[in-house]
Design a protein around this motif. Structure first.
Motif, PDB file in Angstrom:
ATOM      1  N   GLU D 100       2.422 -16.614 -15.577  1.00 51.98           N
ATOM      2  CA  GLU D 100       1.195 -16.351 -14.913  1.00 51.98           C
ATOM      3  C   GLU D 100       0.426 -16.844 -14.042  1.00 51.98           C
ATOM      4  O   GLU D 100       0.059 -16.659 -12.416  1.00 51.98           O
ATOM      5  CB  GLU D 100       0.696 -14.825 -15.398  1.00 51.98           C
ATOM      6  CG  GLU D 100      -0.225 -15.342 -16.442  1.00 51.98           C
ATOM      7  CD  GLU D 100      -1.190 -14.548 -16.857  1.00 51.98           C
ATOM      8  OE1 GLU D 100      -0.579 -13.515 -17.319  1.00 51.98           O
ATOM      9  OE2 GLU D 100      -2.340 -14.829 -17.594  1.00 51.98           O
TER      10      GLU D 100
ATOM     11  N   CYS E  72      -2.532  -6.618 -19.601  1.00 53.88           N
ATOM     12  CA  CYS E  72      -1.969  -5.528 -18.931  1.00 53.88           C
ATOM     13  C   CYS E  72      -0.691  -5.794 -18.227  1.00 53.88           C
ATOM     14  O   CYS E  72      -0.466  -6.556 -17.995  1.00 53.88           O
ATOM     15  CB  CYS E  72      -3.315  -4.634 -17.639  1.00 53.88           C
ATOM     16  SG  CYS E  72      -2.037  -3.383 -16.640  1.00 53.88           S
ATOM     17  N   LYS E  73       0.338  -4.691 -18.177  1.00 52.13           N
ATOM     18  CA  LYS E  73       1.683  -5.293 -18.011  1.00 52.13           C
ATOM     19  C   LYS E  73       2.169  -3.542 -16.954  1.00 52.13           C
ATOM     20  O   LYS E  73       2.015  -2.783 -17.100  1.00 52.13           O
ATOM     21  CB  LYS E  73       2.684  -5.064 -19.092  1.00 52.13           C
ATOM     22  CG  LYS E  73       2.772  -6.186 -19.667  1.00 52.13           C
ATOM     23  CD  LYS E  73       4.174  -6.933 -20.097  1.00 52.13           C
ATOM     24  CE  LYS E  73       4.601  -7.471 -21.428  1.00 52.13           C
ATOM     25  NZ  LYS E  73       3.215  -8.815 -21.344  1.00 52.13           N
ATOM     26  N   TYR E  74       2.237  -4.363 -15.545  1.00 50.17           N
ATOM     27  CA  TYR E  74       2.432  -3.021 -14.797  1.00 50.17           C
ATOM     28  C   TYR E  74       3.882  -3.541 -14.180  1.00 50.17           C
ATOM     29  O   TYR E  74       4.737  -4.675 -14.252  1.00 50.17           O
ATOM     30  CB  TYR E  74       1.527  -3.631 -13.084  1.00 50.17           C
ATOM     31  CG  TYR E  74       2.008  -3.326 -12.213  1.00 50.17           C
ATOM     32  CD1 TYR E  74       1.900  -2.522 -11.108  1.00 50.17           C
ATOM     33  CD2 TYR E  74       3.629  -3.680 -11.166  1.00 50.17           C
ATOM     34  CE1 TYR E  74       1.817  -1.305  -9.932  1.00 50.17           C
ATOM     35  CE2 TYR E  74       3.852  -3.287 -10.525  1.00 50.17           C
ATOM     36  CZ  TYR E  74       2.650  -2.494  -9.237  1.00 50.17           C
ATOM     37  OH  TYR E  74       3.396  -1.357  -8.004  1.00 50.17           O
ATOM     38  N   ASN E  75       4.109  -2.778 -14.022  1.00 50.05           N
ATOM     39  CA  ASN E  75       5.632  -2.177 -13.769  1.00 50.05           C
ATOM     40  C   ASN E  75       6.122  -1.366 -13.499  1.00 50.05           C
ATOM     41  O   ASN E  75       6.317   0.128 -13.456  1.00 50.05           O
ATOM     42  CB  ASN E  75       6.466  -1.548 -15.680  1.00 50.05           C
ATOM     43  CG  ASN E  75       8.189  -2.108 -14.978  1.00 50.05           C
ATOM     44  OD1 ASN E  75       8.462  -3.083 -14.816  1.00 50.05           O
ATOM     45  ND2 ASN E  75       8.977  -0.886 -16.118  1.00 50.05           N
ATOM     46  N   PRO E  89      10.037  -7.681 -15.553  1.00 48.72           N
ATOM     47  CA  PRO E  89       9.202  -8.248 -15.003  1.00 48.72           C
ATOM     48  C   PRO E  89       9.893  -9.222 -13.954  1.00 48.72           C
ATOM     49  O   PRO E  89       9.779 -10.364 -13.677  1.00 48.72           O
ATOM     50  CB  PRO E  89       8.464  -9.037 -16.190  1.00 48.72           C
ATOM     51  CG  PRO E  89       9.234  -9.219 -17.139  1.00 48.72           C
ATOM     52  CD  PRO E  89      10.325  -7.818 -17.306  1.00 48.72           C
ATOM     53  N   SER E  93       5.287  -8.392 -10.367  1.00 49.90           N
ATOM     54  CA  SER E  93       4.747  -7.841 -11.242  1.00 49.90           C
ATOM     55  C   SER E  93       3.886  -8.699 -11.999  1.00 49.90           C
ATOM     56  O   SER E  93       3.347  -8.362 -13.009  1.00 49.90           O
ATOM     57  CB  SER E  93       6.054  -6.690 -11.685  1.00 49.90           C
ATOM     58  OG  SER E  93       6.729  -7.585 -12.030  1.00 49.90           O
ATOM     59  N   SER E  97      -0.137  -7.520 -12.716  1.00 51.33           N
ATOM     60  CA  SER E  97      -0.828  -7.538 -13.800  1.00 51.33           C
ATOM     61  C   SER E  97      -1.815  -8.379 -14.374  1.00 51.33           C
ATOM     62  O   SER E  97      -2.614  -7.802 -15.019  1.00 51.33           O
ATOM     63  CB  SER E  97       0.592  -7.613 -14.832  1.00 51.33           C
ATOM     64  OG  SER E  97       1.949  -7.241 -15.095  1.00 51.33           O
ATOM     65  N   SER E 101      -5.273  -7.142 -15.359  1.00 55.14           N
ATOM     66  CA  SER E 101      -5.919  -7.068 -16.397  1.00 55.14           C
ATOM     67  C   SER E 101      -7.107  -8.092 -16.139  1.00 55.14           C
ATOM     68  O   SER E 101      -8.109  -7.876 -16.882  1.00 55.14           O
ATOM     69  CB  SER E 101      -4.738  -8.913 -17.272  1.00 55.14           C
ATOM     70  OG  SER E 101      -3.294  -8.097 -17.509  1.00 55.14           O
ATOM     71  N   TYR E 121      -0.071  -0.190 -19.974  1.00 61.27           N
ATOM     72  CA  TYR E 121       0.954  -0.108 -19.408  1.00 61.27           C
ATOM     73  C   TYR E 121       0.897   0.352 -18.344  1.00 61.27           C
ATOM     74  O   TYR E 121       0.114   2.204 -18.321  1.00 61.27           O
ATOM     75  CB  TYR E 121       2.051   0.313 -20.890  1.00 61.27           C
ATOM     76  CG  TYR E 121       1.874  -0.855 -21.689  1.00 61.27           C
ATOM     77  CD1 TYR E 121       2.223  -2.274 -21.847  1.00 61.27           C
ATOM     78  CD2 TYR E 121       1.329  -0.200 -22.880  1.00 61.27           C
ATOM     79  CE1 TYR E 121       2.022  -3.195 -22.812  1.00 61.27           C
ATOM     80  CE2 TYR E 121       1.714  -1.255 -23.931  1.00 61.27           C
ATOM     81  CZ  TYR E 121       1.726  -2.459 -24.392  1.00 61.27           C
ATOM     82  OH  TYR E 121       1.751  -3.206 -25.085  1.00 61.27           O
ATOM     83  N   ARG E 132      -0.477  -0.742  -6.962  1.00 59.13           N
ATOM     84  CA  ARG E 132      -1.003  -1.516  -8.100  1.00 59.13           C
ATOM     85  C   ARG E 132      -3.011  -0.974  -7.730  1.00 59.13           C
ATOM     86  O   ARG E 132      -3.491  -0.884  -8.952  1.00 59.13           O
ATOM     87  CB  ARG E 132      -1.510  -2.788  -7.307  1.00 59.13           C
ATOM     88  CG  ARG E 132      -2.137  -3.447  -5.843  1.00 59.13           C
ATOM     89  CD  ARG E 132      -2.678  -4.877  -5.487  1.00 59.13           C
ATOM     90  NE  ARG E 132      -1.198  -4.599  -5.077  1.00 59.13           N
ATOM     91  CZ  ARG E 132      -0.256  -5.899  -5.034  1.00 59.13           C
ATOM     92  NH1 ARG E 132      -0.867  -7.365  -4.725  1.00 59.13           N
ATOM     93  NH2 ARG E 132       0.940  -6.278  -4.335  1.00 59.13           N
TER      94      ARG E 132
END
Lengths: 254, 257, 254, 257, 254, 257
Positions: D100, E72-75, E89, E93, E97, E101, E121, E132
């Motif tokens: 990331e 956090c996982k944004y999907n 991902p 994303s 994320s 987070s 999630y 977002r």
């Protein structure tokens, strides 16, 4: 194999003689964060090596209770070659990383640091044939710069064949039309061969000639490695390293 | 460097015998284990060979299909070699993508075939720049008792020599045998405490200091070499291995006719 | 569905009757390194199965403190099919591995070996329809060859439908034009169905006919499995296995 | 969020100095470390630059090749930016696919270049809908001592400004300089206990509450921003960073001429 | 930038004023398995957020002995956008994320739950610009629904620029021709900016106008978040949360 | 086989009730939980359906685009089914590529649709050998309380039946409803200590010995089956499940019109 790569005077396209190395520049201690580092400029090759460790070995299941692991990662950066190379290891770099790791493991006193890992990173910033040899040459200087106890330094060079002649240290243009490629790494003091690969076509006589050129070149590169370390540290330290090594080596094999 | 751990007793036993010039299985230093080569083992392959080298068991297959040539070799077929150290063959082999051991194995086999110009790749061109034959050599290790390099190489050579180009299937005329020009042979030796041993078993590999694979052609010329392991070789040891490989290559070559 | 797959005499393209199996050859103990192994030649299918374990379970977080895990990996090798199959698991093989693992887990006395894994590897060397059944058939022989305590052996076979008729054990040519495929695995002694999948189109009557063929074939295959083990070991061992199994099974369910 | 652990002593030292308005290396709050920019460092790249920002060392290269345009921009070249936090540069960087941190770095650099319309992508169209120039910007961090955003962005801008489109190699006429229209500059600040510091070192980043990168063009207009870390910024702090970035941008722009 | 996006009356293509939000609907506690959850419908955006934890942190080497990790996982789901998005991902994303987070970590009292992970999630079921912000808005309601001790809730909104005018909360059609996009997240009580990104072209004056619109909108969204929680729980609970928060915050920063 | 651990108390409770012929939630052995099917839930999909089966919640979407047909079916469209067990839906679901559970789910759903010939794939051919419609069915589990097979299948059937082929968007004439030929229905049962239960909840699945999914068409004919879990089924149990599926299928079919 268009045109002749060696002219009537026995000189190559860049003016070198058949047993002549490209210009080599070695500098130790070029990075701040790494425990040890070295930069090698070898003809048009530009190579950076860094060493971290001995440090905790990851992944843990690889830990060896009797010795340190020497884990080398050889990598070509994306714009080091004509066609952009996608980041990440390809099969060629995995193989090269393996044989360089094996060669380095021979000279490191791994039994001093059980369960640890000595991590060596080689980044090819600009590639022009012979990068694995330049990388191994840089890596052993970086190990010494990191203060890792070593039996000796490892010089490495490739011998090739063009126009049916054995020639030392092919550059990229020669390599593109080369008939054989034979990278080696030899410890001059002992004659120990630590790396040897070959592809192409060579007779036994040509192999013998190649070894003659290669062993000679390794002595010169070895001197450049030592000079680089001397420039970085006080002279006595390097001498100390040399004095100590044979004794330890006997211990190991005793 | 996935060198398996070995009991000290076994190690001492090998060392002790070696100091008397003997091997655990009674072979001479330059003697291969018994070899059987069974070609056309798999019908779905264009060529295949199962090679048993002592207790080492390797299956090699050749598949062919049409494809686009590489830009820098527009009039030549494509050779691709892969090796799979499947977990069926050994408790130390793990499932997953090829690791450094299988990549090294595949690349050494590939170099031996490629650099000896065994396959006439120019005869595998269909339309220059557009369409060529692609030749996939897949090595599967079924039972692992050392010296995968030679077992795999022998299998690859035998599979290629038995391969039929499936031209009819692809609407490219009649089937024809894969055109080959030479029969390279690889011989692998290890150095253990300065002794040189050809065709090492797994136990011998585990105690070995260094390994050298030498691939030679019909003239005994060198086509590929690969040194391995963390130990060193002296130049005279390398020469001894090369000369032995040239000599043994002649015998092994008969196995793949 | 071009042409007829069953002729006026009720015979199929390879001369078999509708309820006839292809020739099956089973051999136990064919590999040296594996703890147990088996080879099955079933028509033109060639299948190798190997068993390792009970051994330490990887990855560790899968360990079950109450029993062993049976982890099967079914794989088709690259040249086992007409078009080269890229190495590595595809979705089909993941699904097959799962259902074979589940079937095998039923017969292994997993509670004898908590926290361990019994690893089963099935390699399809040459594929010609029915490979999952041949693979499961081979795997249970390999488990027995490895000396893993088992309730029983698992024979498996596929029933299909061609030319609107239910037929046993489709070969590849039939499968290509088949109307339905129904692989099952049945323990003959108990009638336990351990594997059942179906796709295509079948009426309930056809399903019943398929079960008749399938159960009958499983008995034959079961006999071949036992014969293979008998050829490998002394007769009393196999009998012992049979004697012991039902008792343990009651213990389990009691 | 791979924020490395830092000794309490070091942390206290930074905090104590800051409370007196001082930084560990003696710089003013709005002062960058010494910067050197060396373009054309790598011959095999179409453009390249090595940037040293204090002890942070970054190498950026530009490679170009022909390819197909995106469907929604059929007459524009393609820009792709990647960043590699290679383990050579820091004990905390791990081998493997971009994590990331490197993805954020690459995307912030990319946005700065793209949104400032630095590259004239319409001049990189060869045949609409069919063939355009693809421009790959690869950032390699060689030595990591903080503020990768600005070092990488400066390197990317310098590499692009020095890049030559290799038209001749691809049979597309004569080589020509990569057409650029502006020279965006990014400035990164951190907030530590309500102090604002430009160009943070690694130690400063480790104790920082929040980070803000502001990319401006020649007019001082905003082209991209990115707030980071788990802390907060007040609006007046954001304004202060924007205004400082506008001011410092003018100086930094001279470095990439 | 074809045609005008704002008409002579200052109204946008969907009839909104320049500083007007799309209709927003927030519902807390919409999932059964999750420890907390929220659904946000924001114009044509449909967003689901779920919270699990505090629970054991995986992978373990990420555990922080001094606090909980907010991961956090944004999907975006495959059919949430016009062109099918391949599952898994992508780089966008991953970045989103990360910044979400970081924003959430600010409001969670992470030091209460050392070594654990609070997993958030966010699934975008239908995307229409501003996902977002809608995701972060939903996530903080889900955290509160899970009973995670928090300093405050986080409202988030994007301000944009079209037709050379600053406008609040671009919809997809506006976004496609937008000149700038500036998502923010602001805690109304304190003015703390927790998320801020920008791309496009904005003068400082335009930025100031954007902040005016954004801060105002965050107050409205904040009220909707609180209303959603109130509908889910007894009123005193939410008030309790508000009362308690400032004190704890002082403790933290003291 | 990611079968979650369950407390002994819960397990005993289920067993005890079953021995009296009862289920924890009071349903009959052959009774489904309450089902709601909401189609056109997601506008960006060509077809979609959200299915709630008790506390199990599944969202299925259909996306269509043009592409190249498979070589062996040059005049038929392409169907591809994927299932995502996203970690939002359950504490036991992990992020990452599809695991064996989601692959099995996707393949069982796919087989039911494909083998019942529900979609008229031949009507999805645009130009034989060159261009066909590709139909992607994506299953997302949002809340997991057992029997994903039936919830997902019902969602897939409903989403497909509501789907519009976006021909206009791709310049292929006017939009038209996705041509379907039948309405298959799947019913899943588990065996727990020789009791058969339809539509198991998560708790029932956890204590189940074996599972069987049966997919039938309007005629009650079998189109697909899948047995799962480590236990066994007797033939009479399979027959009972098939016959129940035929019977219940008629009711469930009404839900998807």
């Amino acid at each position: 194999m268009e045109g002749k790569m060696i002219d009537e005077n026995g000189l190559r396209i860049d003016g070198r003689k058949v047993d002549e190395l490209r210009p080599i520049k070695i500098e130790a201690g070029v990075l701040k964060r790494a425990d040890g580092s070295a930069y090698v400029e070898w003809g048009k090759n530009k190579v950076l090596a860094a060493v971290y460790g001995p440090r905790e070995c990851h992944p843990r299941h690889l830990q060896d209770p009797s010795k340190a692991l020497v884990q080398c990662k050889y990598n070509m950066i994306a714009f080091s070659v004509s066609d952009r190379k996608r980041p990440g290891p390809d099969r060629r770099s995995v193989e090269i990383s393996k044989i360089i790791s094996e060669a380095l493991e021979y000279v490191v006193f791994t039994e001093y640091f059980p369960r640890t890992s000595v991590d060596v990173y080689i980044e090819i910033l600009q590639a022009n044939a012979g990068t694995r040899c330049a990388g191994l040459t840089a890596a052993s200087v970086a190990l010494a710069d990191a203060g890792i106890p070593m039996k000796d330094m490892i010089p490495s060079v490739a011998v090739g064949k063009i126009d049916d002649q054995v020639v030392l240290d092919l550059c990229k243009e020669e390599d593109n039309y080369g008939q054989a490629d034979l990278p080696i790494a030899v410890v001059p003091r002992t004659g120990d061969i630590l790396l040897m690969q070959m592809d192409g076509h060579m007779t036994l006589d040509e192999f013998n000639k190649a070894m003659e050129y290669g062993f000679g070149a390794c002595e010169k590169i070895y001197q450049l490695q030592k000079d680089a370390l001397k420039r970085r540290y006080a002279v006595e330290d390097v001498e100390g390293l040399e004095e100590e090594a044979p004794r330890e080596q006997q211990d190991m094999e005793g | 460097m996935a060198r398996a751990i070995m009991s000290d007793i076994k190690r001492d036993h090998i060392h002790k015998l070696l100091s008397k010039g003997k091997r655990v299985d009674g072979r001479n230093w330059d003697e291969f284990r018994q070899i059987t080569v069974e070609t056309k083992y798999v019908e779905s392959a264009e060529g295949s060979a199962r090679v048993r080298l002592g207790n080492t068991d390797v299956l090699v297959g050749v598949k062919m299909q049409t494809g686009t040539p590489f830009e820098d070799t527009p009039d030549r077929g494509v050779l691709a070699t892969n090796a799979e150290l499947i977990p069926l063959a050994s408790p130390t082999f793990e499932a997953g993508p090829p690791d450094e051991d299988s990549i090294e194995l595949a690349r050494v086999v590939d170099r031996g075939i490629r650099e000896s110009e065994m396959i006439d790749l120019s005869a595998l061109c269909i339309t220059p720049k557009e369409e060529v034959w692609m030749c996939f050599v897949d090595v599967y290790v079924l039972d692992y008792d050392g010296n995968l390099f030679d077992a795999s190489f022998l299998g690859a050579v035998a599979a290629l020599k038995s391969a039929i180009v499936p031209a009819a299937t692809f609407g490219k005329g009649e089937n024809f045998p894969l055109p080959t020009k030479s029969t390279p042979i690889s011989c692998t030796a290890v150095q253990i405490e300065n002794s040189i041993l050809l065709d090492p078993t797994l136990d011998e590999e585990k105690v070995a200091d260094a390994r050298l694979t030498v691939t030679t052609d019909e003239n005994g010329d060198l086509r590929a070499m690969q040194k391995g392991l963390e130990g060193s070789l002296k130049l005279e040891q390398v020469r001894k291995i090369i000369e032995t490989s040239q000599r043994l290559g002649k015998e092994l070559r008969k196995l793949v006719g």
